[in-house]
Design a protein around this motif. Structure first.
Motif, short mmCIF file in Angstrom:
data_model
loop_
_atom_site.label_atom_id
_atom_site.label_comp_id
_atom_site.label_asym_id
_atom_site.label_seq_id
_atom_site.Cartn_x
_atom_site.Cartn_y
_atom_site.Cartn_z
N MET C 1 0.85 -1.19 0.00
CA MET C 1 0.00 0.00 0.00
C MET C 1 0.89 1.25 0.00
N ASN C 2 0.70 2.13 -0.95
CA ASN C 2 1.59 3.29 -0.95
C ASN C 2 1.16 4.32 0.08
N ARG C 3 2.07 5.29 0.28
CA ARG C 3 1.88 6.18 1.42
C ARG C 3 0.71 7.13 1.27
N TYR C 4 0.39 7.48 0.01
CA TYR C 4 -0.78 8.33 -0.20
C TYR C 4 -2.03 7.59 0.27
N LEU C 5 -2.14 6.32 -0.12
CA LEU C 5 -3.33 5.55 0.26
C LEU C 5 -3.39 5.35 1.77
N LYS C 6 -2.21 5.15 2.38
CA LYS C 6 -2.18 5.01 3.84
C LYS C 6 -2.69 6.28 4.51
N LEU C 7 -2.24 7.42 3.98
CA LEU C 7 -2.67 8.70 4.56
C LEU C 7 -4.16 8.92 4.35
N LEU C 8 -4.63 8.53 3.16
CA LEU C 8 -6.07 8.67 2.88
C LEU C 8 -6.87 7.79 3.84
N HIS C 9 -6.39 6.58 4.02
CA HIS C 9 -7.05 5.66 4.94
C HIS C 9 -7.13 6.26 6.34
N LEU C 10 -6.02 6.89 6.74
CA LEU C 10 -5.97 7.51 8.06
C LEU C 10 -7.00 8.64 8.16
N GLU C 11 -7.07 9.47 7.11
CA GLU C 11 -8.02 10.58 7.13
C GLU C 11 -9.45 10.06 7.24
N VAL C 12 -9.75 9.00 6.48
CA VAL C 12 -11.10 8.43 6.52
C VAL C 12 -11.38 7.86 7.91
N ALA C 13 -10.38 7.16 8.46
CA ALA C 13 -10.56 6.54 9.77
C ALA C 13 -10.82 7.60 10.85
N ARG C 14 -10.16 8.75 10.71
CA ARG C 14 -10.31 9.78 11.73
C ARG C 14 -11.68 10.46 11.68
N PHE C 15 -12.32 10.42 10.51
CA PHE C 15 -13.63 11.09 10.37
C PHE C 15 -14.76 10.09 10.51
#
Lengths: 229, 139, 280
Positions: C1-15
């Protein structure tokens, strides 16, 4: 080697860094000492590319700051860098996910040494435990340099001892370490180099052992001369 | 990382090089027989943790001791106290000479007659020795 | 999983928690609205029935049938409130998604800026998170429309109802749904592309503020002003008297090009700010 040459920075009209020039070698613990002002933290932030500088240059092993340096240099600010609703375990997983230089074995070792629980939420940790986790995030990276902002301030004596023991362990061996402090007493015997900052400018850089050897002066003695002399 | 481990707590003064104080600490241990010839000594890492100094300083102290022939390190095996009797006896002499020189230097200013001085020293040393034995007995 | 997708996943998880509650509120309010208004209609029919009109069939023959759209419009407040709430929440979140990294005791911005990846990945993660949240809510709305319709059908007797309208008809006849759920690709690009450019412009203003603080607020407001002016320029120019008239399709093309330019320019400025000027 971390090299700062004539670094200057203003916040509005306030000159925070006037002329900061010093070097920090790999394999040495360099201590940035300043008795007042925000200059020390700003220096670390500038090295990490977290705040722009107005002039001067900062080189890390000859290279300017950029995304590639974050696998070679870690920063432990004076507060935790993870969202408070993350758990200890999640924060470790986050570091593992993003950094190729993350050393999981070392993280486990420190987790055990500091007696931190994976399930605890960061928001619920005590001040001392937050500082320990913060340190764990930085020191578990297999990097050449570690920068720490006031790692001993505002925490209880036992946490201080545990954190100090990190400096005497293999965790800092062969690395270049820069720490800031406004209070030298606790760590006088831990550090190799001292950079004295005053009003945003470097007054003096010296090697502690050389200073003791050649002039028979303690770090405190030199500070007294520089700040009050 | 080893917090609160027992052992001799070494109080450093902040005006002498730390690595030389470490070397001196080892010399005292050898002179008093707490460290014997050929004995394996802690690794650089262990001693850094024990004395709460940074690993570079420990490294420097060990290097100094190797240069002075106090300890020997062969290949990857742990460092040991030298078995060279000549060096070991020199250590004791050096410590005594150093201490006496420092003492003489400060006492010379007062110009105390030698006999009187020796008597005072004898008295003082005996009572100090007694106290130390008592303390050790209690502990 | 690349880092952009990881960051996106994190943003979704936080909201996620807040997001799910938006879903829940929407379903609950729109459901109750339809249920309540349907029930109200049935009782009003029963009230009006008497000795002459003693069956639903006779009532329907005399007064006509009711449609889902009728009920939808009488339940308008119930229907629109959660949509307004969602729009409001997401609008606030455009700012919060950045400012929360700096505020409070946690200093997550330090960590985000120190990640060994291009900083634009963090920016793009936040941008795509916002756009995903919008699209997600709209999809949810589409998804629950048939559900709401079944609810209406279960309450109101078939005899009182007209033929079931297709989803297409429902969407097309509703003033807000028509915009939220475009029927063709051009409209989709127009609304959502425009929305995306708007978010990008706001992000640029936020990053200007984060880089230059007080001066940055002024710069940010001026930047938003210029963007709006540029978007409005074709209308302002063509609306004058004695001026060559542009065909709607020409106007659309010009607007489209301007929007693309503003978006690209804003992204460029944002990336420069986040790489060189931003401060923790």
């Amino acid at each position: 080697m971390i090299e700062l040459k004539s670094v200057r920075k203003k916040y509005g009209r306030r000159k925070v860094l006037q002329d900061v020039t010093f070097t920090a070698d790999k394999g040495k613990i360099t201590c940035l000492i300043g008795i007042n002002g925000v200059g020390k933290s700003t220096v670390l932030k500038a090295i990490m590319g977290l705040t722009p500088i107005d002039s001067g240059s900062i080189l890390i092993d000859g290279k300017p700051v950029g995304k590639h340096i974050y696998e070679h240099i870690a920063y432990v600010p004076d507060n935790i860098t993870m969202p408070p609703n993350m758990s200890v375990g999640d924060s470790i997983q986050f570091m593992k996910d993003f950094y190729a230089s993350w050393n999981d074995e070392r993280a486990e070792e420190m987790l055990e040494f500091f007696k931190l629980k994976r399930v605890d939420r960061i928001a619920e940790l005590s001040k001392g435990n937050t500082a320990k986790l913060n340190l764990l995030h930085g020191v578990s990276l297999d990097v050449d340099y570690v920068l720490m902002d006031e790692p001993f301030s505002g925490i209880d004596i036992f946490s201080r001892e545990q954190i100090a023991s990190v400096f005497t362990s293999k965790l800092v061996e062969d690395r270049g370490v820069i720490i800031t402090t406004h209070e030298i007493n606790d760590i006088e015997h831990l550090i190799d180099e001292v950079v004295l900052l005053d009003n945003g400018a470097v007054k003096l850089q010296f090697n502690c052992e050389d200073m003791r050897m050649e002039e028979g002066k303690s770090v405190m003695d030199v500070m007294r001369e520089v700040y009050h002399g | 990382m080893q917090a609160g481990e027992g052992g001799a707590e070494l109080k450093f003064n902040s005006r002498d090089p730390v690595y030389l104080q470490v070397v001196r600490h080892f010399k005292e241990e050898i002179a008093t027989g707490r460290l014997e010839k050929g004995q394996v000594i802690p690794s650089r890492r262990e001693i850094a943790g024990k004395l709460k100094i940074n690993p570079n300083t420990a490294q420097k102290a060990y290097k100094e001791m190797e240069e002075q022939g106090l300890i020997v390190t062969e290949g990857n095996s742990p460092s040991r106290i030298t078995t060279d009797e000549h060096i070991l006896s020199l250590i004791r002499n050096e410590l005594i000479t150093d201490a006496v020189e420092a003492f003489v230097q400060s006492i010379a200013k007062i110009q105390v007659p030698v006999d009187e001085l020796l008597a005072i020293v004898k008295n003082k040393v005996e009572s100090t020795y007694n106290e130390t034995t008592k303390e050790e007995g209690q502990a | 999983m690349n880092r952009y997708l990881k960051l996106l996943h994190l943003e979704v998880a936080r909201f996620w928690k807040l997001y799910l509650s938006l879903f829940a509120i929407t379903l609950l309010m729109q459901g109750s609205g339809i249920y309540y208004e349907s029930g109200k209609y049935v009782s009003s029919v029963q009230d009006k029935m008497g000795p002459a009109i003693d069956t639903y069939g006779k009532y329907a023959a005399a007064n006509g049938v009711v449609s889902f759209l009728d009920i939808l419009s009488s339940a308008n407040l119930w229907f629109l409130a959660p949509i307004a709430l969602s729009i409001g929440a997401l609008s606030l979140y455009i700012f919060f998604i950045w400012y929360r990294e700096w505020t409070g005791k946690n200093m997550f911005i330090y960590r985000l800026l120190m990640l060994p990846t291009e900083r634009r990945n963090m920016y793009l993660a936040k941008l795509s998170a916002i756009l995903l949240f919008v699209l997600g809510l709209v999809s949810f709305q589409i998804l629950i429309l048939p559900l709401l319709q079944s609810l209406y059908q279960s309450v109101i007797d078939p005899v009182l109802r007209g033929d079931a309208e297709s989803m297409m008809t429902i969407v097309q006849s509703h003033s807000l749904l028509r915009i939220l759920i475009p029927s063709n690709f051009t409209e989709f690009v127009l609304w959502y592309g425009g929305g995306a450019v708007f978010v990008i412009v706001l992000f640029t203003a936020i990053l200007l503020e984060r880089s230059y603080r007080l001066k940055g607020i002024v710069a940010g407001l001026i930047y938003i002003g210029i963007a709006i002016l540029l978007m409005a320029a074709p209308y302002l120019i063509t609306n004058r008297d004695n001026y060559d008239y542009l065909y709607p399709s020409e106007l659309f093309t010009i607007e489209f090009v301007i929007a693309i330019l503003i978006g690209a320019m804003s992204l460029l400025i944002s990336f420069i700010l986040i790489n060189k000027k931003i401060s923790v």
